[in-house]
Design a protein around this motif. Structure first.
Motif, PDB file in Angstrom:
ATOM      1  N   LYS A 279       0.864  -1.182   0.000  1.00  0.00           N
ATOM      2  CA  LYS A 279       0.000   0.000   0.000  1.00  0.00           C
ATOM      3  C   LYS A 279       0.896   1.226   0.000  1.00  0.00           C
ATOM      4  CE  LYS A 279      -1.688  -2.022   3.582  1.00  0.00           C
ATOM      5  NZ  LYS A 279      -1.269  -3.417   3.301  1.00  0.00           N
ATOM      6  N   ILE A 280       0.869   1.982  -1.081  1.00  0.00           N
ATOM      7  CA  ILE A 280       1.785   3.104  -1.304  1.00  0.00           C
ATOM      8  C   ILE A 280       0.988   4.400  -1.229  1.00  0.00           C
ATOM      9  CG2 ILE A 280       3.428   4.133  -2.917  1.00  0.00           C
ATOM     10  CD1 ILE A 280       3.274   1.130  -4.224  1.00  0.00           C
ATOM     11  N   LEU A 281       1.279   5.207  -0.245  1.00  0.00           N
ATOM     12  CA  LEU A 281       0.581   6.484  -0.076  1.00  0.00           C
ATOM     13  C   LEU A 281       1.487   7.621  -0.520  1.00  0.00           C
ATOM     14  CD1 LEU A 281      -1.709   8.300   0.952  1.00  0.00           C
ATOM     15  CD2 LEU A 281      -0.689   8.147   3.241  1.00  0.00           C
ATOM     16  N   ALA A 282       1.041   8.375  -1.514  1.00  0.00           N
ATOM     17  CA  ALA A 282       1.752   9.570  -1.976  1.00  0.00           C
ATOM     18  C   ALA A 282       0.932  10.774  -1.539  1.00  0.00           C
ATOM     19  CB  ALA A 282       1.923   9.551  -3.490  1.00  0.00           C
ATOM     20  N   ALA A 283       1.433  11.502  -0.564  1.00  0.00           N
ATOM     21  CA  ALA A 283       0.657  12.616  -0.011  1.00  0.00           C
ATOM     22  C   ALA A 283       1.582  13.634   0.626  1.00  0.00           C
ATOM     23  CB  ALA A 283      -0.341  12.103   1.041  1.00  0.00           C
ATOM     24  N   ALA A 284       1.280  14.904   0.409  1.00  0.00           N
ATOM     25  CA  ALA A 284       2.098  15.976   0.978  1.00  0.00           C
ATOM     26  C   ALA A 284       1.236  17.205   1.203  1.00  0.00           C
ATOM     27  CB  ALA A 284       3.274  16.299   0.061  1.00  0.00           C
ATOM     28  N   GLY A 285       1.743  18.074   2.060  1.00  0.00           N
ATOM     29  CA  GLY A 285       1.056  19.316   2.377  1.00  0.00           C
ATOM     30  C   GLY A 285       0.776  19.385   3.869  1.00  0.00           C
ATOM     31  N   PRO A 286       0.996  20.538   4.490  1.00  0.00           N
ATOM     32  CA  PRO A 286       0.726  20.681   5.923  1.00  0.00           C
ATOM     33  C   PRO A 286      -0.703  20.320   6.300  1.00  0.00           C
ATOM     34  CG  PRO A 286       2.013  22.549   5.138  1.00  0.00           C
ATOM     35  CD  PRO A 286       1.619  21.768   3.919  1.00  0.00           C
ATOM     36  N   HIS A 287      -1.656  20.562   5.385  1.00  0.00           N
ATOM     37  CA  HIS A 287      -3.054  20.267   5.679  1.00  0.00           C
ATOM     38  C   HIS A 287      -3.352  18.771   5.699  1.00  0.00           C
ATOM     39  CE1 HIS A 287      -2.501  20.504   1.360  1.00  0.00           C
ATOM     40  NE2 HIS A 287      -3.667  19.925   1.152  1.00  0.00           N
ATOM     41  N   LYS A 288      -2.400  17.940   5.266  1.00  0.00           N
ATOM     42  CA  LYS A 288      -2.643  16.498   5.219  1.00  0.00           C
ATOM     43  C   LYS A 288      -1.932  15.724   6.330  1.00  0.00           C
ATOM     44  CE  LYS A 288      -3.483  16.345   0.236  1.00  0.00           C
ATOM     45  NZ  LYS A 288      -3.100  15.722  -1.061  1.00  0.00           N
ATOM     46  N   VAL A 289      -1.266  16.418   7.217  1.00  0.00           N
ATOM     47  CA  VAL A 289      -0.498  15.733   8.259  1.00  0.00           C
ATOM     48  C   VAL A 289      -1.389  14.824   9.097  1.00  0.00           C
ATOM     49  CG1 VAL A 289       0.802  16.086  10.400  1.00  0.00           C
ATOM     50  CG2 VAL A 289       1.367  17.411   8.353  1.00  0.00           C
ATOM     51  N   ASP A 290      -2.537  15.311   9.531  1.00  0.00           N
ATOM     52  CA  ASP A 290      -3.416  14.523  10.405  1.00  0.00           C
ATOM     53  C   ASP A 290      -3.946  13.278   9.699  1.00  0.00           C
ATOM     54  OD1 ASP A 290      -3.072  16.223  12.534  1.00  0.00           O
ATOM     55  OD2 ASP A 290      -4.914  17.368  12.174  1.00  0.00           O
ATOM     56  N   ILE A 291      -4.354  13.406   8.452  1.00  0.00           N
ATOM     57  CA  ILE A 291      -4.919  12.254   7.758  1.00  0.00           C
ATOM     58  C   ILE A 291      -3.828  11.262   7.361  1.00  0.00           C
ATOM     59  CG2 ILE A 291      -4.957  13.472   5.539  1.00  0.00           C
ATOM     60  CD1 ILE A 291      -7.353  10.681   6.778  1.00  0.00           C
ATOM     61  N   ILE A 292      -2.618  11.743   7.088  1.00  0.00           N
ATOM     62  CA  ILE A 292      -1.505  10.813   6.829  1.00  0.00           C
ATOM     63  C   ILE A 292      -1.248   9.972   8.076  1.00  0.00           C
ATOM     64  CG2 ILE A 292       0.978  10.631   6.427  1.00  0.00           C
ATOM     65  CD1 ILE A 292       0.748  13.129   4.646  1.00  0.00           C
ATOM     66  N   ARG A 293      -1.194  10.635   9.226  1.00  0.00           N
ATOM     67  CA  ARG A 293      -0.973   9.898  10.476  1.00  0.00           C
ATOM     68  C   ARG A 293      -2.131   8.927  10.740  1.00  0.00           C
ATOM     69  NH1 ARG A 293       2.705   9.948  13.948  1.00  0.00           N
ATOM     70  NH2 ARG A 293       4.414  11.443  13.918  1.00  0.00           N
ATOM     71  N   ALA A 294      -3.352   9.342  10.461  1.00  0.00           N
ATOM     72  CA  ALA A 294      -4.509   8.466  10.685  1.00  0.00           C
ATOM     73  C   ALA A 294      -4.410   7.207   9.826  1.00  0.00           C
ATOM     74  CB  ALA A 294      -5.794   9.223  10.371  1.00  0.00           C
ATOM     75  N   ALA A 295      -4.017   7.361   8.570  1.00  0.00           N
ATOM     76  CA  ALA A 295      -3.909   6.206   7.668  1.00  0.00           C
ATOM     77  C   ALA A 295      -2.821   5.248   8.143  1.00  0.00           C
ATOM     78  CB  ALA A 295      -3.621   6.679   6.250  1.00  0.00           C
ATOM     79  N   THR A 296      -1.716   5.788   8.652  1.00  0.00           N
ATOM     80  CA  THR A 296      -0.653   4.912   9.141  1.00  0.00           C
ATOM     81  C   THR A 296      -1.074   4.216  10.439  1.00  0.00           C
ATOM     82  OG1 THR A 296       0.474   6.721  10.325  1.00  0.00           O
ATOM     83  CG2 THR A 296       1.146   6.293   8.051  1.00  0.00           C
ATOM     84  N   ARG A 297      -1.804   4.909  11.284  1.00  0.00           N
ATOM     85  CA  ARG A 297      -2.277   4.285  12.531  1.00  0.00           C
ATOM     86  C   ARG A 297      -3.234   3.137  12.246  1.00  0.00           C
ATOM     87  NH1 ARG A 297      -2.961  10.161  15.032  1.00  0.00           N
ATOM     88  NH2 ARG A 297      -0.996  10.323  16.192  1.00  0.00           N
ATOM     89  N   ARG A 298      -3.980   3.237  11.166  1.00  0.00           N
ATOM     90  CA  ARG A 298      -4.914   2.165  10.778  1.00  0.00           C
ATOM     91  C   ARG A 298      -4.171   1.000  10.124  1.00  0.00           C
ATOM     92  NH1 ARG A 298     -10.576   2.078   9.515  1.00  0.00           N
ATOM     93  NH2 ARG A 298     -11.058  -0.088   8.984  1.00  0.00           N
ATOM     94  N   GLY A 299      -2.884   1.172   9.830  1.00  0.00           N
ATOM     95  CA  GLY A 299      -2.119   0.108   9.186  1.00  0.00           C
ATOM     96  C   GLY A 299      -2.364   0.011   7.706  1.00  0.00           C
ATOM     97  N   LEU A 300      -2.730   1.127   7.076  1.00  0.00           N
ATOM     98  CA  LEU A 300      -3.087   1.120   5.657  1.00  0.00           C
ATOM     99  C   LEU A 300      -1.984   1.702   4.775  1.00  0.00           C
ATOM    100  CD1 LEU A 300      -6.818   2.220   6.019  1.00  0.00           C
ATOM    101  CD2 LEU A 300      -5.906  -0.093   5.729  1.00  0.00           C
ATOM    102  N   VAL A 301      -0.776   1.815   5.308  1.00  0.00           N
ATOM    103  CA  VAL A 301       0.343   2.366   4.550  1.00  0.00           C
ATOM    104  C   VAL A 301       1.580   1.485   4.765  1.00  0.00           C
ATOM    105  CG1 VAL A 301       1.816   4.376   4.136  1.00  0.00           C
ATOM    106  CG2 VAL A 301      -0.562   4.708   4.878  1.00  0.00           C
TER     107      VAL A 301
END
Length: 317
Positions: A279-301
């Motif tokens: 599962k490869i997540l390509a995401a950047a931007g200060p506004h996406k920090v919370d959702i990036i962390r949420a996806a990793t906490r769910r084990g989806l990255v």
């Protein structure tokens, strides 16, 4: 040459290292110059390292990013983190991550171990597709993992899968459906149609999934162009949402929020996503920090591809 240069004396170790590291001679050349075997030179170099005669100092602007990648890999619990340098004076949250994703996909496909890649859609993925030089991968199929939107100006949600396929001369399979069903439509009945059942069989066999995330603001293409008229971003935020992954809105811990919109999503559900090997997540931007962390906490990255601006904020969070 003095006899002491043939034992483990400091003089011998120093002379070997001087020729090898400073004069840039090969081990064979050092051996000939000192009248010893190449094995003896190799042993001397290793001994010098152990004793601290030789210290490696890397002076590179890349070093800070490499350290950041290692730190985030441990902090987020993912297999790999790639951090691309951003243009801080003219910041674009899509281009650096997209370019890094393009390079990563090309390198992975060289192994020939992937035959089906699932893709979401978004500007970062469009940037990635545009930066891939055409290279035949005839055994590859690109499979869209989520329905699309019929409005918007920056890109075509249904064109991402075909765009990647065109670059690789590969086949593609589109999920020709809206991202959200209308209120009252039975999702199970809708997806039981043969065209959708066969498509989701392909999704279950994916080798890798290429993902993006969005926040809950007008900066998100999904929020601006894909939400049903009766759903306001404020409703999602009130329910705890920090953003979406594949159209599913998550809270800070990666749990789906208690909002009926999540049950109307047309695409790969998060349980199916979790079973995909890469599962490869390509995401950047200060506004996406919370959702990036949420996806990793769910084990989806498994692999996070981002830029250094975002990586630094992730490291601080």
């Amino acid at each position: 040459m003095s006899p002491d240069l043939h034992d483990d004396s400091d003089a011998f170790l120093s002379e070997v290292c001087w020729h090898y590291f400073v004069n840039e001679m090969t081990q064979a050349e050092v051996a000939r110059a000192l009248g010893v075997t190449r094995l003896r030179v190799n042993q001397a170099i290793q001994r010098a390292r152990q004793l601290g005669f030789v210290k490696v100092q890397i002076e590179s602007p890349l070093l800070a990013r490499l350290e950041l990648q290692e730190r985030l890999q441990a902090d987020l619990g993912v297999k790999k983190v790639l951090v691309a340098p951003a243009h801080r004076d003219a910041y674009d949250c899509h281009v650096p991550a997209g370019a890094a994703l393009a390079k990563y996909l090309v390198e992975c496909l060289k192994t020939g171990s992937w035959s089906k890649i699932g893709v979401a859609w978004g500007m970062t993925l469009q940037c990635a597709a545009e930066r891939i030089a055409r290279q035949p991968q005839p055994g590859l199929e690109i499979v869209s993992m989520i329905g699309g939107t019929t409005t918007g100006a920056s890109f075509n949600a249904f064109g991402i899968a075909s765009g990647f396929a065109e670059r690789f001369d590969a086949r593609y399979s589109l999920l020709a459906a809206p991202i959200y069903l209308s209120e009252g439509v039975d999702r199970d009945v809708f997806l039981s149609q043969e065209i959708f059942r066969s498509h989701f069989e392909k999704c279950r066999a994916l080798d890798a999934a290429v993902l993006v995330v969005g926040d809950v603001s007008p900066r998100s293409y999904l929020v601006s162009n894909g939400l049903p008229k009766e759903v306001a971003p404020g409703d999602l935020i009130a329910a705890g949402a920090v953003g979406d992954l594949l159209g599913h809105f998550l809270d800070r811990d990666g749990n789906e929020i208690p909002h009926p919109l999540n049950q109307r999503t047309v695409g790969v559900d998060l349980e199916m996503l979790a079973s995909i090997p890469w599962k490869i997540l390509a995401a950047a931007g200060p506004h996406k920090v919370d959702i990036i962390r949420a996806a990793t906490r769910r084990g989806l990255v498994d692999v996070l591809i981002t830029d250094d601006v975002t990586a630094e904020l992730l490291a601080e969070a």
